[in-house]
Design a protein around this motif. Structure first.
Motif, PDB file in Angstrom:
ATOM      1  N   ASP A  39      41.895  31.490  47.442  1.00 41.40           N
ATOM      2  CA  ASP A  39      41.975  32.159  48.731  1.00 41.40           C
ATOM      3  C   ASP A  39      43.348  31.916  49.346  1.00 41.40           C
ATOM      4  O   ASP A  39      43.957  30.852  49.165  1.00 41.40           O
ATOM      5  N   SER A  41      45.787  30.780  52.047  1.00 40.62           N
ATOM      6  CA  SER A  41      45.737  29.801  53.125  1.00 40.62           C
ATOM      7  C   SER A  41      47.118  29.703  53.759  1.00 40.62           C
ATOM      8  O   SER A  41      48.110  30.132  53.166  1.00 40.62           O
ATOM      9  N   SER A  50      47.279  35.200  45.564  1.00 39.34           N
ATOM     10  CA  SER A  50      45.970  35.432  46.174  1.00 39.34           C
ATOM     11  C   SER A  50      45.713  36.910  46.422  1.00 39.34           C
ATOM     12  O   SER A  50      44.825  37.259  47.192  1.00 39.34           O
ATOM     13  N   THR A 277      38.804  36.220  45.255  1.00 38.88           N
ATOM     14  CA  THR A 277      39.452  34.911  45.273  1.00 38.88           C
ATOM     15  C   THR A 277      38.431  33.855  45.670  1.00 38.88           C
ATOM     16  O   THR A 277      37.357  34.169  46.203  1.00 38.88           O
ATOM     17  N   SER A 295      34.507  31.704  49.886  1.00 42.66           N
ATOM     18  CA  SER A 295      34.736  31.410  51.303  1.00 42.66           C
ATOM     19  C   SER A 295      34.498  32.627  52.178  1.00 42.66           C
ATOM     20  O   SER A 295      33.952  32.510  53.281  1.00 42.66           O
ATOM     21  N   SER A 296      34.909  33.797  51.720  1.00 45.39           N
ATOM     22  CA  SER A 296      34.809  35.004  52.541  1.00 45.39           C
ATOM     23  C   SER A 296      33.371  35.373  52.859  1.00 45.39           C
ATOM     24  O   SER A 296      33.098  36.057  53.853  1.00 45.39           O
ATOM     25  N   THR A 324      35.266  25.563  51.885  1.00 40.12           N
ATOM     26  CA  THR A 324      36.713  25.709  51.883  1.00 40.12           C
ATOM     27  C   THR A 324      37.311  24.687  50.932  1.00 40.12           C
ATOM     28  O   THR A 324      36.678  23.676  50.621  1.00 40.12           O
TER      29      THR A 324
END
Length: 657
Positions: A39, A41, A50, A277, A295-296, A324
């Motif tokens: 992901d 960041s 990403s 991702t 995470s999404s 995360t």
């Protein structure tokens, strides 16, 4: 690599990754290795890695328009994406995610580029050894400084050097610049990536509101030359400014499986549509199950990887479990069997918030069942939980370290190992103290050998190693021996950068699969040269791999002078009493926030009138270290109970998240 004669490592196979910044998962049971895209960041070194295929504005770019009167041209600056990074931090040297760096911008910004002139080409209000030229300079310290000329409503183009980059950025900002572009003072081809740190003092209510770019000497000097020749330059940056791909870069998603069997020529197998991702990917040490943090979607997925070169099958999802990779945890999954032989899975602090361990029955991986939540608040309520690793016969015991060190958290932080019994993990843990640790050190990692004679090695950063017996013997959970050698000492870390000592010395440790008394220890050392040029990433690097062997240990004989582990809560120092007031206050705050969350859930429509006050409180709390966790809990409740109805608060909460 292969190990020959117990002394020499020989390279056996080398596989090129698809991008410079990926999640590489190496299971304890081979021969497969899994590569996936991370992901995006705020501190991604290579945000282009990403990007998913078809992303319109990914990777994010920096576009430069050149107007010399007779002809216009445009190009993309490559160094801000591929080699020259900007990191934002607060006064506690913690990373912050303010929207002022490439990939974090909320809106597009386009402006002309201007230089403050040769006399102020470095934009230094003072030297590095002066307060107003140091990394700790605040806006208030510079408010009476003479404004830089020419840069109002423009990009402030300055050279690196002479003072800290923080001083340059804040002086440009106070002079009315739309943002700051810092030009590197060398190309550093051999050093590769460069990083600058811009510090914002949260106690002084500082927030990064204007963008900061760091460019290579080659690209920056070309801009200086154009300005001197009267050429107009405009630079654009933002979420809708798509950049060109770096050489050799290919957008990617899903997972790629590599086989590491020596001599094998099997081509990698890719599953690009499996997911986008990820936050992290881990494969069980006991079975062919892969756990993936999406995470999404705030979920952890389980996949069947029994034959990954033929197929990877999605089994189930643990939903409503935000996760995360932004943590100090090297491991987020602990698979084990309970006393009935059923597979259980511990999910370790998935949001790096609250020191929580969530236990699931995953005996049927297609239907995981939540069992209970453990609040590991033995040293702090919300921060500092470190590694959770299995040890002892049949991985029965879970050994827990702490990463909130004495350097920052006072006495008795990080200087013990806590032992949970998986047959009754809700019972208070036993505690093995590590008295050989110096102030500020901590238990960085631990690994235990398998079998009935299992022992564990705990790495202590610059304090070396310590061995603990995890088997059912006379010495159970006692310190067997320790080793503090010159190999792990590092006295070269500058006084002002003591936090880097956490990343020096003995780091990750791995138990040998062949010899239950042998371990592999990663060693990181410190380079002052890299720090002097601002490259904190390479200032501490893993350069050595040590083999640690436990010799002449007889587990049937009690170690003379060894100390038995104590039950948690026994023989605590009087210092703990000093923490009771703050602990009670923290508990009270959390209880009140829980009550607010319950009101949201029961009456979401009526709660709408409270959103402005929630936004106001989160703004205050996110800028205060002791209250930041409380703000994030409130944000989680708003998202959970109000969902899109809480949108008016997102601009406040998301930077903190």
């Amino acid at each position: 690599w292969s190990l020959q004669d117990g002394q020499k490592l020989n390279e056996v196979k080398r596989i090129e990754m698809s991008c410079a910044d990926v999640e590489l998962t190496v299971p304890s049971r081979g021969p497969f290795v899994y590569e996936s895209r991370l992901d995006l960041s705020p501190w991604s070194l290579h945000p282009e890695c990403s990007c998913a295929p078809g992303s319109q504005w990914c990777p994010p770019g920096v576009k430069m328009e050149i107007n010399n009167g007779s002809a216009n041209s445009s190009k993309f600056l490559t160094s801000p994406r591929t080699s020259h990074m900007v990191t934002l931090q607060n006064e506690w040297e913690e990373l912050i995610g303010d929207r002022a760096t490439l990939g974090r911008m909320a809106n597009d910004i386009e402006a002309k580029v201007a230089s403050p002139g040769d006399a102020q080409i470095t934009a230094c209000p003072g030297t590095r050894d002066m307060k107003n030229g140091s990394i700790d300079v605040t806006y208030k310290m510079l408010e009476n400084s003479t404004l830089l000329p020419n840069v109002k409503d423009s990009w402030c183009l300055v050279r690196r050097g002479g003072c800290d980059e923080t001083a340059k950025v804040k002086w440009c900002d106070l002079s009315g610049a739309i943002g700051t572009i810092i030009v590197d003072h060398g190309n550093f081809d051999e050093a590769g990536d460069q990083t600058i740190i811009i510090r914002y003092n949260r106690a002084a209510d500082e927030i990064a509101r204007k963008p900061v770019l760091f460019v290579s000497k080659e690209e920056g000097e070309a801009m200086f030359a154009s300005l001197k020749n009267g050429v107009t330059i405009e630079v654009s940056i933002g979420p809708y400014i798509g950049g060109s791909s770096a050489v050799g870069f290919t957008p990617g998603s899903g997972v790629t499986v590599h086989t590491m069997t020596p001599g094998s020529s099997t081509a990698p197998k890719s599953y690009p549509s499996l997911f986008g991702t990820v936050g992290w990917v881990e494969v069980s040490a006991l079975r062919d199950v892969m756990f993936v943090c999406i995470s999404s979607l705030a979920e952890v997925r389980l996949y069947d990887v029994s034959d990954p070169m033929s197929d990877i099958r999605w089994l189930a999802s643990i939903e409503n479990r935000p996760c995360t990779r932004d943590s100090l945890h090297d491991y987020r999954i602990l698979d084990y069997k309970d006393e009935e032989g059923r597979y259980m899975t511990a999910l370790v602090d998935p949001m790096d918030l609250g020191n929580r361990i969530y236990y699931y029955d995953t005996n049927d991986p297609s239907a995981p069942k939540f069992r209970f939540e453990l609040h590991a608040n033995w040293e702090a309520a919300n921060d500092g939980l470190g590694q959770v690793r299995p040890g002892g016969p049949d991985r029965r015991y879970h050994l827990v370290t702490w990463h909130c060190v004495g350097l920052y958290c006072g006495d008795r932080r990080g200087d013990a190992v806590y032992i949970l019994d998986s047959r009754n993990p809700e019972e208070p843990p036993r505690v093995t103290s590590l008295p050989m640790m110096s102030q500020g050190s901590f238990a960085r990692d631990l690994a235990c050998s398998e079998g009935s004679r299992g022992v564990c090695i705990v790495t202590l950063a610059w304090d070396g190693l310590v061995a603990i017996d995890a088997s059912d013997t006379e010495n159970q959970f006692r310190v067997i021996t320790s080793y503090v050698g010159t190999e792990f000492k590092d006295d070269l870390v500058p006084l002002g950068r003591q936090y880097l000592k956490m990343y020096s010395g003995a780091q990750k440790v791995y138990a040998s699969k062949m010899d239950p008394r042998s371990f592999y220890v990663e060693h990181a050392d410190f380079s002052n040269r890299q720090l002097r040029i601002g490259d904190t990433i390479r200032a501490v690097q893993v350069r050595d791999l040590f083999i640690a062997k436990l010799l002449d240990y007889d587990e049937t004989v009690l170690i003379p002078g060894s100390v038995a582990p104590r039950e948690y809560g026994e023989d605590d120092d009087d210092d703990d009493d000093d923490d009771d007031g703050e602990g009670d206050e923290e508990s009270c705050r959390r209880s009140l926030e829980d009550a607010i969350g319950a009101v949201m859930k029961a009456a979401p429509q009526e709660f709408q009138q409270c959103l402005p006050e929630c936004a106001n409180r989160m703004t205050q709390w996110l800028n205060t270290k002791n209250y930041k966790t409380l703000a994030l809990f409130l944000a989680a409740d708003l998202l959970d109970h109000l969902k899109e109805q809480s949108e008016s608060t997102w601009s406040v909460m998301m930077p903190g998240v």
